[in-house]
Every structure is written in structure tokens, then in C-alpha cells.
Write a protein that holds these residues in place. Sequence first.
Motif, PDB file in Angstrom:
ATOM      1  N   PRO A  50       0.820  -1.210   0.000  1.00 23.86           N
ATOM      2  CA  PRO A  50       0.000   0.000   0.000  1.00 23.86           C
ATOM      3  C   PRO A  50       0.857   1.264   0.000  1.00 23.86           C
ATOM      4  O   PRO A  50       1.947   1.296   0.557  1.00 23.86           O
ATOM      5  CB  PRO A  50      -0.809  -0.110   1.301  1.00 23.86           C
ATOM      6  CG  PRO A  50      -0.075  -1.084   2.152  1.00 23.86           C
ATOM      7  CD  PRO A  50       0.678  -1.985   1.223  1.00 23.86           C
ATOM      8  N   LEU A  51       0.320   2.280  -0.624  1.00 25.87           N
ATOM      9  CA  LEU A  51       0.998   3.583  -0.672  1.00 25.87           C
ATOM     10  C   LEU A  51       0.859   4.263   0.682  1.00 25.87           C
ATOM     11  O   LEU A  51      -0.007   3.910   1.487  1.00 25.87           O
ATOM     12  CB  LEU A  51       0.369   4.443  -1.766  1.00 25.87           C
ATOM     13  CG  LEU A  51       0.462   3.876  -3.184  1.00 25.87           C
ATOM     14  CD1 LEU A  51      -0.346   4.732  -4.147  1.00 25.87           C
ATOM     15  CD2 LEU A  51       1.910   3.789  -3.623  1.00 25.87           C
ATOM     16  N   GLN A  55      -2.287   4.100   4.025  1.00 21.55           N
ATOM     17  CA  GLN A  55      -2.022   3.590   5.367  1.00 21.55           C
ATOM     18  C   GLN A  55      -3.053   4.132   6.355  1.00 21.55           C
ATOM     19  O   GLN A  55      -3.608   5.214   6.153  1.00 21.55           O
ATOM     20  CB  GLN A  55      -0.616   4.006   5.833  1.00 21.55           C
ATOM     21  CG  GLN A  55       0.502   3.448   4.999  1.00 21.55           C
ATOM     22  CD  GLN A  55       0.668   1.951   5.185  1.00 21.55           C
ATOM     23  OE1 GLN A  55       0.347   1.409   6.221  1.00 21.55           O
ATOM     24  NE2 GLN A  55       1.174   1.298   4.169  1.00 21.55           N
ATOM     25  N   PRO A  56      -3.342   3.402   7.430  1.00 21.58           N
ATOM     26  CA  PRO A  56      -4.295   3.927   8.423  1.00 21.58           C
ATOM     27  C   PRO A  56      -3.740   5.164   9.123  1.00 21.58           C
ATOM     28  O   PRO A  56      -2.534   5.303   9.309  1.00 21.58           O
ATOM     29  CB  PRO A  56      -4.450   2.769   9.411  1.00 21.58           C
ATOM     30  CG  PRO A  56      -3.454   1.747   9.057  1.00 21.58           C
ATOM     31  CD  PRO A  56      -2.866   2.074   7.739  1.00 21.58           C
ATOM     32  N   HIS A  57      -4.634   6.058   9.502  1.00 19.89           N
ATOM     33  CA  HIS A  57      -4.258   7.302  10.171  1.00 19.89           C
ATOM     34  C   HIS A  57      -4.945   7.385  11.524  1.00 19.89           C
ATOM     35  O   HIS A  57      -5.953   6.731  11.765  1.00 19.89           O
ATOM     36  CB  HIS A  57      -4.652   8.516   9.321  1.00 19.89           C
ATOM     37  CG  HIS A  57      -3.968   8.551   7.989  1.00 19.89           C
ATOM     38  ND1 HIS A  57      -2.647   8.880   7.841  1.00 19.89           N
ATOM     39  CD2 HIS A  57      -4.418   8.269   6.746  1.00 19.89           C
ATOM     40  CE1 HIS A  57      -2.316   8.818   6.560  1.00 19.89           C
ATOM     41  NE2 HIS A  57      -3.379   8.443   5.870  1.00 19.89           N
TER      42      HIS A  57
END
Length: 123
Positions: A50-51, A55-57
Amino acid sequence: MSMATYEVLAASHNTLDVGAAFLGGLLIAGALVWAIHFGMKVRDQESARPLPEEQPHLPVGGAVREVREMREPDEMPVATEEGERLMPYQLHPSGTRTGKDQSRLRWLPGRSGSFGGGGIGHV
């Protein structure tokens, strides 16, 4: 047998040992090269990483923190109102009420509190 014959036999055994070790080394090296090649083929077939944008924030309000609270046990009935025995699937989760006293139990100084230590632990 003459001494020359023994020398030829000893030399032929050394040659066979060196040859067997060389062939064994080639076999191991070939297996390692094949394993690396196979691993690269498998990695190429995997989905892309994933870029950074994907990504989770963290949530807008910041990190979610752990909440510690002392819970009170619920009374567990032995039977239903009709007098039937309760089954485990009929029970609700225990410890659903927040306790009035939120201070944690602490070990008393000079008391062991460990299993088999002889002390009574906490009060």
C-alpha cells in the motif's frame, strides 16, 4: 601388494572424497539459487504494497486511550423464575456495573501476596 599400489589406492580415495565434496557443494549451491529464484517469482505474484496515503491514520481526536475502572460483580441467579436451571447461554456478561470504589487494591508492605508465600496478600 607393493607399496606403489597402496599409494595409488590412497590417492584414488582422496580424489573420490574431494570429488564427492565438490559435487555436494554444487548441489547445495544449485538448491540455494533455485530457492532464491522461486522466492522472487512468488514475490512478483503478490499484490503491491500500500501507498503511504493508503495507510491507516489516527482519528481526528487523537489516539484512543485505555480506560481503567473497577467493576462490580453482578449477582448470578442459580435458577430462572420458573425454577429451571440456568444454562451458560442464558447468562449475561458479569461485571457490567461500574464500582463505587475506584481505588485499586494494593499489596501491603511486609506481606508476600505471592502464591504459596504464606501471606494474606491484600486487604
